[in-house]
Write an enzyme that holds these catalytic residues in place. Structure first.
Site, short mmCIF file in Angstrom:
data_model
loop_
_atom_site.label_atom_id
_atom_site.label_comp_id
_atom_site.label_asym_id
_atom_site.label_seq_id
_atom_site.Cartn_x
_atom_site.Cartn_y
_atom_site.Cartn_z
N TYR A 145 -37.36 -12.23 30.01
CA TYR A 145 -36.59 -13.07 30.91
C TYR A 145 -37.49 -14.18 31.47
CZ TYR A 145 -38.19 -9.71 34.63
OH TYR A 145 -38.91 -8.90 35.47
N CYS A 146 -36.87 -15.30 31.78
CA CYS A 146 -37.57 -16.52 32.23
C CYS A 146 -38.76 -16.84 31.32
CB CYS A 146 -38.05 -16.35 33.67
SG CYS A 146 -38.50 -17.91 34.48
#
Length: 274
Positions: A145-146
């Site tokens: 994620y990110c």
């Protein structure tokens, strides 16, 4: 890369044990306040440490997801509040096992190239955990994620992400370190968030396809149960090596005057986004 780490003074503001009532919106407003004061050379280079309970911090692009309201309701059902930050990136998980570090540096004398800011934080983390003799890489970990070019990983598993915020000649280089608990469990939460928020809709922006197995905590990767306190001690040791004067501090009088204005701005932004 240790040039920016080397400062005449390092002020350390430790907000890692403030507790459940210390909200992430307050944190991002605090970093903006510090950027303004450090950038104006009214305060020394500052390292701020912070921990938040069960919060998913969304990026601006996340607010464009077609079913965002439903996805935020899902997060609330799982016991997580969600807020939108004022710096770049996408959704990340903060909880009691995640240590956030902000290095706030002045850009007033000479500009700080964006990669130099990232490299400084990468170098700091490498120094903090050098005794484990593990290679800490900085490259995008697809499936995390990110994701970004400065994802920090060991053996291909991401444990940290770095972002930057630039304001009024101050630079805040921010990192979240997944210190303990399950990195893949955190990633599973964000995977479900995106599945609900996007469904099968086509979007202009390409959101990450989360693969939980590519994320882990430092405790999992180093095979040792690390605590937030362990990491704080390592941080202080490195800052002390890179300064003539290391001291614990709080916001000064001028910063306390600036803080409400920056807090109001981020609150209003979140209210606009619902």
């Amino acid at each position: 890369m240790e040039g920016l780490l080397n400062q005449p003074q390092w002020r350390v503001i430790d907000q890692s044990a403030v507790g459940i009532h210390f909200q992430a919106l307050q944190s991002f407003a605090t970093d903006d306040t510090l950027c303004a004061s450090v950038g104006a050379l009214e305060a020394p280079a500052t390292a701020r440490t912070w921990v938040h309970h069960n919060t998913v911090v969304l990026g601006i692009q996340d607010t464009k997801l077609p079913f965002l309201k439903e996805a935020r309701e899902f997060l609330a059902e799982q016991g997580y509040q969600s807020i939108v930050r004022n710096s770049g990136g996408l959704a990340v998980v903060l909880d009691e096992g995640v240590l956030n570090i902000s290095l706030i540096l002045p850009e007033a004398v000479k500009g700080i190239d964006i990669n130099r800011g990232y490299d400084t934080m990468w170098q700091l983390v490498q120094n903090m955990f050098a005794d484990y003799h593990q290679s800490i890489e900085a490259r995008e970990i697809v499936g995390s994620y990110c994701p970004g070019s400065y994802d920090l990983s060991i053996d291909g598993k991401k444990f940290a992400g770095i972002s930057q915020r630039r304001l009024r000649k101050g630079v805040a280089v921010q990192i979240y370190l997944c210190v303990n608990s399950s990195g893949s469990k955190r990633a599973e939460l964000i995977k479900q968030f995106y599945e609900i928020a996007k469904k099968k809709e086509q979007t202009k922006f390409e959101y990450p396809e989360i693969v939980p197995e590519v994320m882990a905590s430092l405790s999992e990767l180093l095979n040792e149960q690390l605590t937030i306190s362990d990491c704080l001690l390592r941080l202080l040791t490195e800052l002390k090596k890179n300064s003539d004067f290391l001291f614990a501090g709080q916001l000064n009088a001028a910063e306390l005057e600036l803080l409400p204005g920056y807090y109001q701005r981020i609150v209003e932004r979140n209210e606009k986004l619902g």
